[in-house]
Design a protein around this motif. Structure first.
Motif, PDB file in Angstrom:
ATOM      1  N   UNK A 163      10.448   1.997   7.865  1.00  0.00           N
ATOM      2  CA  UNK A 163      10.704   1.643   6.466  1.00  0.00           C
ATOM      3  C   UNK A 163       9.537   0.956   5.783  1.00  0.00           C
ATOM      4  N   UNK A 164       8.659   0.326   6.532  1.00  0.00           N
ATOM      5  CA  UNK A 164       7.660  -0.547   5.911  1.00  0.00           C
ATOM      6  C   UNK A 164       6.597   0.222   5.143  1.00  0.00           C
ATOM      7  N   UNK A 165       6.299   1.442   5.559  1.00  0.00           N
ATOM      8  CA  UNK A 165       5.299   2.221   4.837  1.00  0.00           C
ATOM      9  C   UNK A 165       5.761   2.499   3.403  1.00  0.00           C
ATOM     10  N   UNK A 166       7.033   2.849   3.240  1.00  0.00           N
ATOM     11  CA  UNK A 166       7.569   3.073   1.897  1.00  0.00           C
ATOM     12  C   UNK A 166       7.563   1.780   1.090  1.00  0.00           C
ATOM     13  N   UNK A 167       7.897   0.666   1.739  1.00  0.00           N
ATOM     14  CA  UNK A 167       7.808  -0.628   1.059  1.00  0.00           C
ATOM     15  C   UNK A 167       6.396  -0.863   0.538  1.00  0.00           C
ATOM     16  N   UNK A 168       5.411  -0.592   1.377  1.00  0.00           N
ATOM     17  CA  UNK A 168       4.023  -0.886   1.021  1.00  0.00           C
ATOM     18  C   UNK A 168       3.524  -0.001  -0.110  1.00  0.00           C
ATOM     19  N   UNK A 169       3.999   1.243  -0.180  1.00  0.00           N
ATOM     20  CA  UNK A 169       3.534   2.161  -1.222  1.00  0.00           C
ATOM     21  C   UNK A 169       3.928   1.694  -2.621  1.00  0.00           C
ATOM     22  N   UNK A 170       4.882   0.813  -2.720  1.00  0.00           N
ATOM     23  CA  UNK A 170       5.244   0.249  -4.024  1.00  0.00           C
ATOM     24  C   UNK A 170       4.125  -0.657  -4.558  1.00  0.00           C
ATOM     25  N   UNK A 171       3.322  -1.217  -3.639  1.00  0.00           N
ATOM     26  CA  UNK A 171       2.336  -2.227  -4.028  1.00  0.00           C
ATOM     27  C   UNK A 171       0.892  -1.834  -3.735  1.00  0.00           C
TER      28      UNK A 171
END
Length: 340
Positions: A119-127
């Protein structure tokens, strides 16, 4: 010279940052509380099957204590539930060049997500504009401030790294080559697959057993329960059409570089990341992004994952109530899962 800013210098982040520093590479370790104070005052103690060394490290508490430059690479190595806070803390930090601010970290710097789950890669793509996944195979433990234990040998671990989404231009290739060179020098195997996410989904399956180890911790045989969660997860991923690295390919890659070894003075029953969270009484665990991820995928695709969904519930309850590892028997757990 590339500098690695390790956001979350616990078991995994501390092991990566400590190994980089020990190899003479430039690393900044981001920590908090007593762990940060110990890193700043005495350095990081690295205990491995063959070493017990204290490494001087550059440790800070946040982005206001370090001046970022275009040569920096951020490595987020928190637990997944802590990643949103870490990402928002660092994404807007200023990046300096030639005495002026040239942008923010989210705009200018690559971020490597060295966390369990997917999940963290998608989280990071927001920022962040440039996001790279890291599939972490490394038996590491952090229970004592200023200390990290690495139980793998002769290599400390295997870290697959790749751009997310799976696309590589010349700039990506240059960065990945540099990371591979530096991290290999720091005693890691660093494959660069065309797509890192199938590797992370395979690791996700392995991490489904973390909660069994944490709740039961030797208090009965959880093998049949783990097998049920595993089979359910594989069926859900297949039903969702998600690519997963095969068991044979994963085993061949992992066994080529490191195996588990005893570390002098470290008990054999020291557990993995979820066990460590319950042991330290952090009040939260990453199970929502492990077993809970399977539940999420099932719900999104019209499937069911009752075993993994229930495990996520039990993990949240254990963390919230301060339950310690081994407080539950395998039979009790089976009953709570409706599998007795």
């Amino acid at each position: 010279m590339t500098r690695y800013v390790i956001v979350g210098a616990g078991a995994i982040g501390g092991a990566i940052g400590g190994r980089l520093a020990h190899a003479g590479l430039d690393a900044v370790l981001v920590a908090r509380g007593e762990h940060l104070a110990t890193l700043q005052s005495t350095g990081l103690r690295l205990r491995t099957p063959d070493e017990d060394v204290t490494v001087p490290v550059h440790a800070v508490g946040g982005p206001d204590e370090v001046e970022l430059t275009p040569d920096d690479v951020l490595v987020v190595a928190t637990k997944t539930q802590q990643a949103p806070d870490a990402l928002t803390t660092w994404a807007d930090a200023p990046v300096h060049a030639d005495g002026r601010v040239v942008g923010t970290a989210g705009e200018r710097l690559p971020v490597l997500m060295a966390l369990n789950g997917v999940a963290s890669e998608t989280m990071a793509l927001r920022y962040f504009a440039r996001v790279y996944g890291v599939c972490v195979w490394m038996p590491a433990v952090h229970l004592t401030p200023g200390e990290v234990i690495i139980r793998g040998g002769p290599r400390s671990g295997m870290l697959h790294v790749g751009r997310v989404p799976a696309q590589t231009d010349e700039r990506d290739a240059a960065l990945l080559t540099q990371v591979q060179r530096d991290w290999t020098a720091a005693n890691y195997d660093v494959p660069l697959p065309p797509d890192v996410m199938p590797w992370k989904y395979r690791k996700l399956i392995s991490n489904l057993g973390n909660i069994f180890q944490a709740l039961v911790h030797g208090n009965g045989d959880t093998g049949p329960l783990t097998a049920r969660a595993d089979a359910e997860a594989r069926a859900v991923l297949a039903g969702a059409g998600i690519a997963v690295t095969s068991d044979a390919e994963e085993q061949a890659a992992r066994s080529a570089g490191f195996t588990m070894h005893e570390v002098p003075g470290v008990p054999d029953d020291v557990g993995g990341s979820t066990w460590q969270s319950l042991t330290r009484g952090t009040g939260n665990v990453e199970t929502d992004y492990l077993n809970g991820e399977i539940a999420l995928i099932a719900h999104r695709t019209g499937q069911a994952a009752p075993v993994n969904a229930r495990l996520a519930i039990l993990a949240r309850q254990a963390a919230a109530t301060g339950l310690k590892p081994g407080a539950m028997s395998a039979d009790e757990l089976a009953g709570r899962l409706g599998l007795d």
